[in-house]
Design a protein around this motif. Structure first.
Motif, PDB file in Angstrom:
ATOM      1  N   ARG A  73       0.823  -1.207   0.000  1.00 51.12           N
ATOM      2  CA  ARG A  73       0.000   0.000   0.000  1.00 51.12           C
ATOM      3  C   ARG A  73       0.863   1.266   0.000  1.00 51.12           C
ATOM      4  O   ARG A  73       1.929   1.295   0.619  1.00 51.12           O
ATOM      5  CB  ARG A  73      -0.912   0.014   1.237  1.00 51.12           C
ATOM      6  N   PRO A  74       0.377   2.323  -0.679  1.00 54.78           N
ATOM      7  CA  PRO A  74       1.080   3.598  -0.629  1.00 54.78           C
ATOM      8  C   PRO A  74       1.185   4.072   0.827  1.00 54.78           C
ATOM      9  O   PRO A  74       0.303   3.761   1.636  1.00 54.78           O
ATOM     10  CB  PRO A  74       0.178   4.525  -1.452  1.00 54.78           C
ATOM     11  N   PRO A  75       2.244   4.790   1.166  1.00 51.12           N
ATOM     12  CA  PRO A  75       3.263   5.363   0.273  1.00 51.12           C
ATOM     13  C   PRO A  75       4.373   4.387  -0.118  1.00 51.12           C
ATOM     14  O   PRO A  75       5.286   4.773  -0.847  1.00 51.12           O
ATOM     15  CB  PRO A  75       3.827   6.515   1.091  1.00 51.12           C
ATOM     16  N   ARG A 113       6.343   1.625  -2.142  1.00 45.68           N
ATOM     17  CA  ARG A 113       6.347   1.317  -3.567  1.00 45.68           C
ATOM     18  C   ARG A 113       7.087   0.008  -3.794  1.00 45.68           C
ATOM     19  O   ARG A 113       8.103  -0.258  -3.129  1.00 45.68           O
ATOM     20  CB  ARG A 113       7.028   2.434  -4.359  1.00 45.68           C
TER      21      ARG A 113
END
Length: 219
Positions: A118-120, A122
């Motif tokens: 999941r963001p943030p 990457r």
């Protein structure tokens, strides 16, 4: 009583397909990997790792799709879906089971990087590129060895169920058109009535949000 604890499109689909091939009656308990149901105390009492498949089979509790497939084939040996010890095709059968789990592990790691991260945060383009290359290499190895309609010379077996599941999911990461022999093989398996019955009971998957996940760009 036979009850399969199942997440749509997860490895428990292998067991569902085999149950259909064996013509066994069974109940299905459905879960999602996203709603916390796999962490419920009742489920963890059956599967301490919180993973499907779990098969309740006449008082026994079995976990791990490869083990369940082998146990079912041994229990219902009259179906002839697994070569017995000493059979000429036994080694090939066991090779395919292990390779199927190799493919499954590569897919699981691709899922972690490209679906569930999941963001943030990457995904690492380097890691994904390496996993993707290893997945393509495993499929290319099977492509080179395909000579007929099934993975064993004698015909359909549980080895086909084990491998074909991973091949079906590989489409989310790999262009499968580069494996024409495997695609023809897969088309034949999808025509099997037992596979179609399993897919009808599989349920709506909520693992993948898009049809294809390309390797992320560097940077």
């Amino acid at each position: 009583m036979i009850r399969l604890h199942h997440v749509p499109l997860a490895r428990s689909l292998r067991v569902m397909w085999l149950l259909e091939e064996l013509g066994l009656g069974y109940e299905v308990a459905y879960y999602s990997i996203r709603d916390g149901s796999l962490r419920a105390p009742d489920f963890l009492a059956l599967s301490p790792a919180g993973r499907v498949p779990v098969l309740e089979h006449h008082g026994a509790v079995w976990v791990e799709s490869g083990a369940i497939v082998q146990m079912l084939c041994e229990t219902y040996s009259e179906a002839g879906l697994m070569p017995p010890p000493g059979h000429a095709e036994r080694a090939r059968f066991l090779e395919v089971l292990s390779l199927s789990e190799t493919v499954g592990c590569l897919l699981e790691n691709l899922n972690l990087n490209q679906v569930f991260l999941r963001p943030p945060a990457r995904p690492s383009a380097t890691v994904v590129k390496l996993l993707n290359a290893r997945l393509r290499a495993a499929l290319a190895a099977m492509e080179a060895r395909m000579e007929g309609d099934h993975l064993l010379p004698s015909g359909f077996s549980a080895a086909d169920i084990m491998f074909a599941y991973g091949f079906e999911l590989a489409r989310y990461y790999v262009d499968l058109d580069q494996y024409p022999r495997l695609m023809a093989y897969w088309d034949g398996l999808r025509a099997r009535p037992a596979y179609q019955r399993a897919k009808a009971r599989d349920g709506e998957q909520d693992i993948y949000a898009q049809e294809f996940y390309p390797v992320p760009e560097e940077g």
